[in-house]
Design an enzyme around this catalytic site. Structure first.
Site, PDB file in Angstrom:
ATOM      1  N   GLU A   1       0.851  -1.188   0.000  1.00  0.00           N
ATOM      2  CA  GLU A   1       0.000   0.000   0.000  1.00  0.00           C
ATOM      3  C   GLU A   1       0.887   1.237   0.000  1.00  0.00           C
ATOM      4  O   GLU A   1       1.899   1.292   0.706  1.00  0.00           O
ATOM      5  CB  GLU A   1      -0.937   0.033   1.206  1.00  0.00           C
ATOM      6  CG  GLU A   1      -0.252   0.277   2.539  1.00  0.00           C
ATOM      7  CD  GLU A   1      -1.204   0.684   3.649  1.00  0.00           C
ATOM      8  OE1 GLU A   1      -1.459   1.895   3.810  1.00  0.00           O
ATOM      9  OE2 GLU A   1      -1.658  -0.222   4.370  1.00  0.00           O
TER      10      GLU A   1
ATOM     11  N   LYS B   1      -7.887  -3.984   9.777  1.00  0.00           N
ATOM     12  CA  LYS B   1      -6.556  -3.509  10.134  1.00  0.00           C
ATOM     13  C   LYS B   1      -6.579  -3.091  11.602  1.00  0.00           C
ATOM     14  O   LYS B   1      -7.231  -2.111  11.956  1.00  0.00           O
ATOM     15  CB  LYS B   1      -6.184  -2.324   9.239  1.00  0.00           C
ATOM     16  CG  LYS B   1      -4.964  -1.537   9.683  1.00  0.00           C
ATOM     17  CD  LYS B   1      -4.777  -0.329   8.760  1.00  0.00           C
ATOM     18  CE  LYS B   1      -3.773   0.654   9.315  1.00  0.00           C
ATOM     19  NZ  LYS B   1      -3.578   1.812   8.406  1.00  0.00           N
TER      20      LYS B   1
END
Length: 211
Positions: free
Chosen positions: A40, A128
């Site tokens: 990411e 997350k």
């Protein structure tokens, strides 16, 4: 891209954030070359959208390249336009629902059981756990797996190689790693040192038994 399959297979999500766009791009490409292709690029980095677009062009359409620190609906739309294949949020935010509307998988930032449920209701594909160290470390992952035994948790925040092994043993699906892996590479630091850290992290994640 099936994000859950990618997380379960790779077990390591690299987080690239830097103020040197060229160095950030080199970092993404170097990680992919070393076998860490689940990456990411944080939108808080300089010219992050351009970095994503350039990395997408270099890596091809199938690379599991995503955008991180997605807070708003506009963030989600911009990341999608740049070529992100998935989104990562630091919290339960508007980026989750918009990402799902755009057809993008979302790894949503949570800390509490209530936030876990909120993120799931908005369509999050995985959770997350952030900031993982502040939340209680690997023991907290074990605690969350009590009421949520089948949910994919990805601890992020303060995860070095040793902690990565502990989180995976505690039942995390994968770990998200920023500075302990990236170091200063995204600021123009040593690429050779980045390669060494990448290999060390791969040894850890490949050496841990799967939950």
């Amino acid at each position: 891209m099936d994000p859950l399959a990618a997380l379960r297979d790779r077990r390591l999500l690299a987080i690239v954030r830097g103020n040197d766009p060229d160095a950030a791009l080199t970092t993404v490409l170097t990680l992919a070359d070393e076998g860490i292709d689940l990456v990411e690029v944080s939108l808080t980095g300089r010219d992050a959208l351009d970095v994503i677009a350039r990395a997408r062009a270099a890596l091809g359409p199938d690379a599991p390249l995503g955008a991180g620190t997605v807070l708003t609906a506009d963030d989600a739309r911009a990341a999608h336009k740049a070529g992100a294949a998935f989104l990562v949020t630091p919290a339960v935010s508007d980026g989750i629902a918009t990402g799902r509307e755009l057809g993008l998988p979302v790894l949503a930032g949570v800390m509490t059981p209530t936030e876990v449920l909120q993120a799931l209701r908005l369509g999050a594909d995985a959770l997350k756990l952030f900031p993982a160290g502040s939340a209680g470390g690997p023991g907290y992952v074990r605690d969350l797996r009590g009421p949520f035994p089948d949910l994919p948790f990805v601890p992020v925040g303060g995860v070095d190689a040793r902690a990565a092994a502990d989180y995976l043993r505690a039942g995390a699906t994968a770990v998200g790693v920023g500075s302990p892996l990236i170091g200063d590479a995204a600021e123009g630091g040593s690429v050779d040192a980045l390669r060494e850290r990448a290999r060390a992290f791969l040894d850890v994640v490949h050496g841990e038994a799967r939950p």
